[in-house]
Design a protein around this motif. Structure first.
Motif, PDB file in Angstrom:
ATOM      1  N   SER A  24      -1.889  15.248 -11.675  1.00 15.58           N
ATOM      2  CA  SER A  24      -3.168  14.694 -12.111  1.00 15.58           C
ATOM      3  C   SER A  24      -3.024  13.803 -13.334  1.00 15.58           C
ATOM      4  N   GLN A  25      -3.738  12.683 -13.287  1.00 17.34           N
ATOM      5  CA  GLN A  25      -3.863  11.803 -14.441  1.00 17.34           C
ATOM      6  C   GLN A  25      -5.255  11.926 -15.057  1.00 17.34           C
ATOM      7  N   GLN A  61       7.211  11.958 -16.052  1.00 14.29           N
ATOM      8  CA  GLN A  61       6.345  10.942 -16.647  1.00 14.29           C
ATOM      9  C   GLN A  61       6.895   9.535 -16.386  1.00 14.29           C
ATOM     10  N   PRO A  83      -2.079   5.141 -11.490  1.00 15.65           N
ATOM     11  CA  PRO A  83      -2.170   5.717 -10.146  1.00 15.65           C
ATOM     12  C   PRO A  83      -2.817   4.730  -9.187  1.00 15.65           C
ATOM     13  N   VAL A  90       0.657  11.174  -7.495  1.00 18.29           N
ATOM     14  CA  VAL A  90       0.070  10.911  -8.806  1.00 18.29           C
ATOM     15  C   VAL A  90      -1.277  10.243  -8.573  1.00 18.29           C
ATOM     16  N   ALA A  93       6.165   8.599 -12.719  1.00 20.91           N
ATOM     17  CA  ALA A  93       4.753   8.490 -12.340  1.00 20.91           C
ATOM     18  C   ALA A  93       4.266   7.053 -12.317  1.00 20.91           C
ATOM     19  N   ALA A 151      -5.916  10.472  -9.664  1.00 21.95           N
ATOM     20  CA  ALA A 151      -6.959  10.856 -10.609  1.00 21.95           C
ATOM     21  C   ALA A 151      -8.324  10.726  -9.955  1.00 21.95           C
TER      22      ALA A 151
END
Length: 180
Positions: free
Chosen positions: A90-91, A124, A131, A55, A127, A57
């Motif tokens: 991806s966040q 979710q 991140p 997880v 996660a 970004a």
């Protein structure tokens, strides 16, 4: 009537999930790979036994710092013959940022379709609130390690150690004594 309905619901909730309902199966069915201007669906010929769900970004500084470690461990495990792979979760707020991050960091693994990821409540919940995170799951969808435990962050190192241990224990894996 109400008690019968509640009993039926309780029985349904305690029944084991079918193989198609596991997190591993859901992730494997929702894979994408970045192309120049879009994401394209992809499938594994045979899903790996161990998945490390990463997880991250593009906007996350610690995510960028973690990438060399993640890539080195993944590459060492695969070179040793372990049946494992990373899937990027991806966040990022846009598909363009997702593709940019994957390209900048030279990620050789697939990404989970962001539209489908948003509809996976179990994913979710795993996660974590921020991140980077790493979640290790087996082929049955069991969570073997997670950097987040509720609101407590134990970090990525315990997950990396568990991943190394589990992957190296697989039949046919020829791992070095210590991870890279």
């Amino acid at each position: 009537m109400r008690s019968e309905w509640l009993l039926a619901l309780a029985l349904l909730l305690t029944m084991p999930a079918s193989a198609a309902d596991t997190l591993h199966a859901q992730v494997s069915a929702s894979l994408m790979q970045p192309a120049e201007r879009t994401l394209e669906p992809m499938q594994w010929p045979r899903p790996p036994r161990l998945l490390a769900l990463y997880v991250g970004a593009n906007w996350c500084g610690p995510c960028h710092a973690f990438m060399p470690t993640l890539r080195a461990l993944r590459d060492a495990l695969r070179e040793a013959g372990a049946d494992t792979e990373v899937v990027y979760i991806s966040q990022d707020e846009s598909e363009a940022a997702l593709r940019r991050y994957m390209h900048q960091q030279q990620m050789p693994w697939p990404v989970l379709d962001p539209r489908r990821a948003a509809r996976m409540p179990q994913l979710q919940a795993l996660a974590g609130p921020a991140p980077p995170n790493l979640v290790l799951i087996d082929a049955q969808g069991n969570v073997l390690a997670n950097g987040w435990h509720g609101r407590r962050y134990d970090g990525l190192q315990p997950v990396l150690k568990e991943w190394w241990k589990r992957a190296c224990a697989q039949e046919g894996a020829r791992c070095a004594a210590t991870p890279p």
